[in-house]
Design a protein around this motif. Structure first.
Motif, short mmCIF file in Angstrom:
data_model
loop_
_atom_site.label_atom_id
_atom_site.label_comp_id
_atom_site.label_asym_id
_atom_site.label_seq_id
_atom_site.Cartn_x
_atom_site.Cartn_y
_atom_site.Cartn_z
N THR A 120 -15.92 -18.11 27.21
CA THR A 120 -15.41 -17.59 25.95
C THR A 120 -16.58 -17.08 25.10
N ALA A 121 -16.30 -16.04 24.34
CA ALA A 121 -17.36 -15.40 23.56
C ALA A 121 -16.87 -15.01 22.18
N ILE A 122 -17.84 -14.98 21.25
CA ILE A 122 -17.62 -14.32 19.97
C ILE A 122 -18.57 -13.14 19.93
N VAL A 123 -18.15 -12.06 19.30
CA VAL A 123 -19.03 -10.90 19.13
C VAL A 123 -19.35 -10.78 17.65
N ILE A 124 -20.62 -10.65 17.36
CA ILE A 124 -21.10 -10.47 16.00
C ILE A 124 -21.75 -9.09 15.95
N GLY A 125 -21.00 -8.15 15.41
CA GLY A 125 -21.42 -6.76 15.38
C GLY A 125 -20.72 -5.98 16.49
N ALA A 126 -19.70 -5.22 16.11
CA ALA A 126 -18.91 -4.50 17.11
C ALA A 126 -19.11 -3.00 17.00
N GLY A 127 -20.35 -2.60 16.73
CA GLY A 127 -20.69 -1.18 16.75
C GLY A 127 -20.91 -0.72 18.18
N GLY A 128 -21.69 0.31 18.35
CA GLY A 128 -21.89 0.89 19.68
C GLY A 128 -22.39 -0.10 20.72
N ARG A 129 -23.41 -0.87 20.38
CA ARG A 129 -23.96 -1.83 21.35
C ARG A 129 -22.98 -2.97 21.60
N GLY A 130 -22.40 -3.48 20.55
CA GLY A 130 -21.43 -4.56 20.71
C GLY A 130 -20.25 -4.13 21.57
N MET A 131 -19.74 -2.92 21.30
CA MET A 131 -18.62 -2.39 22.09
C MET A 131 -19.03 -2.21 23.56
N GLY A 132 -20.28 -1.83 23.78
CA GLY A 132 -20.74 -1.68 25.17
C GLY A 132 -20.66 -2.99 25.93
N TYR A 133 -21.11 -4.05 25.28
CA TYR A 133 -21.04 -5.37 25.92
C TYR A 133 -19.60 -5.85 26.09
N THR A 134 -18.77 -5.65 25.06
CA THR A 134 -17.39 -6.13 25.19
C THR A 134 -16.61 -5.30 26.21
N ILE B 24 -14.39 -12.41 16.42
CA ILE B 24 -15.04 -11.15 16.06
C ILE B 24 -15.59 -11.27 14.65
N ALA B 25 -16.81 -10.82 14.45
CA ALA B 25 -17.39 -10.66 13.11
C ALA B 25 -17.85 -9.21 12.99
N GLU B 26 -17.17 -8.44 12.17
CA GLU B 26 -17.46 -7.01 12.03
C GLU B 26 -16.88 -6.52 10.71
N PRO B 27 -17.70 -5.87 9.87
CA PRO B 27 -17.20 -5.42 8.57
C PRO B 27 -16.35 -4.14 8.59
N VAL B 28 -16.42 -3.36 9.66
CA VAL B 28 -15.70 -2.09 9.72
C VAL B 28 -14.33 -2.31 10.38
N PRO B 29 -13.25 -2.17 9.62
CA PRO B 29 -11.91 -2.46 10.17
C PRO B 29 -11.57 -1.68 11.43
N GLU B 30 -12.00 -0.43 11.54
CA GLU B 30 -11.68 0.37 12.74
C GLU B 30 -12.33 -0.21 13.99
N ARG B 31 -13.49 -0.78 13.84
CA ARG B 31 -14.16 -1.40 14.99
C ARG B 31 -13.45 -2.69 15.40
N VAL B 32 -12.97 -3.43 14.42
CA VAL B 32 -12.19 -4.63 14.72
C VAL B 32 -10.93 -4.23 15.47
N GLU B 33 -10.25 -3.20 14.99
CA GLU B 33 -9.02 -2.74 15.66
C GLU B 33 -9.31 -2.27 17.08
N PHE B 34 -10.44 -1.61 17.30
CA PHE B 34 -10.81 -1.20 18.65
C PHE B 34 -10.95 -2.42 19.55
N GLU B 35 -11.67 -3.44 19.08
CA GLU B 35 -11.82 -4.66 19.88
C GLU B 35 -10.47 -5.30 20.16
N LEU B 36 -9.61 -5.34 19.15
CA LEU B 36 -8.29 -5.96 19.35
C LEU B 36 -7.42 -5.15 20.30
N SER B 37 -7.66 -3.85 20.41
CA SER B 37 -6.89 -3.05 21.37
C SER B 37 -7.23 -3.44 22.81
N HIS B 38 -8.43 -3.97 23.01
CA HIS B 38 -8.84 -4.43 24.34
C HIS B 38 -8.68 -5.94 24.52
#
Length: 106
Positions: free
Chosen positions: A5-19, A34-48
């Motif tokens: 199990t993992a938490i991601v802190i920072g879901a920008g380009g690099r974070g998304m690459g790892y996830t 998930i810890a990410e201030p940009v709602p669109e990036r959170v939604e992207f992670e939740l879509s996966h």
């Protein structure tokens, strides 16, 4: 075999690459926070990773690490100048970490 199990802190380009790698290996990994201030990036992670509990989604690294450890490891992919704070706090909480380089820009 138990999923890691993992938490991601920072879901920008690099974070998304790892996830994305974690998603491609979903039989081995599960994103649980998930810890990410940009709602669109959170939604992207939740879509996966739609099974991330809503109570495990935060807008800052301080908030996600202000609670007891709840995953096997923390993936830290914040901006370079922000790496050291969450890295040290995650280690203090007992997380194994995958830290995007560098640990600090100086």
């Amino acid at each position: 075999m138990k999923k890691l199990t993992a938490i991601v802190i920072g879901a920008g380009g690099r974070g998304m690459g790892y996830t994305k790698i974690m998603h491609d290996m979903e039989d081995k990994f599960e994103l649980v926070g998930i810890a990410e201030p940009v709602p669109e990036r959170v939604e992207f992670e939740l879509s996966h990773f739609p099974n991330v509990p809503k109570e495990n989604i935060y807008d800052t690294w301080e908030k996600i690490l202000d609670r007891p450890k709840f995953a096997d490891f923390a993936l830290i992919a914040t901006q370079d100048q922000m790496h050291i704070g969450p890295a040290l706090k995650a280690i203090e909480l007992g997380y194994d970490i995958l830290l995007e380089k560098p640990i600090a820009p100086t």
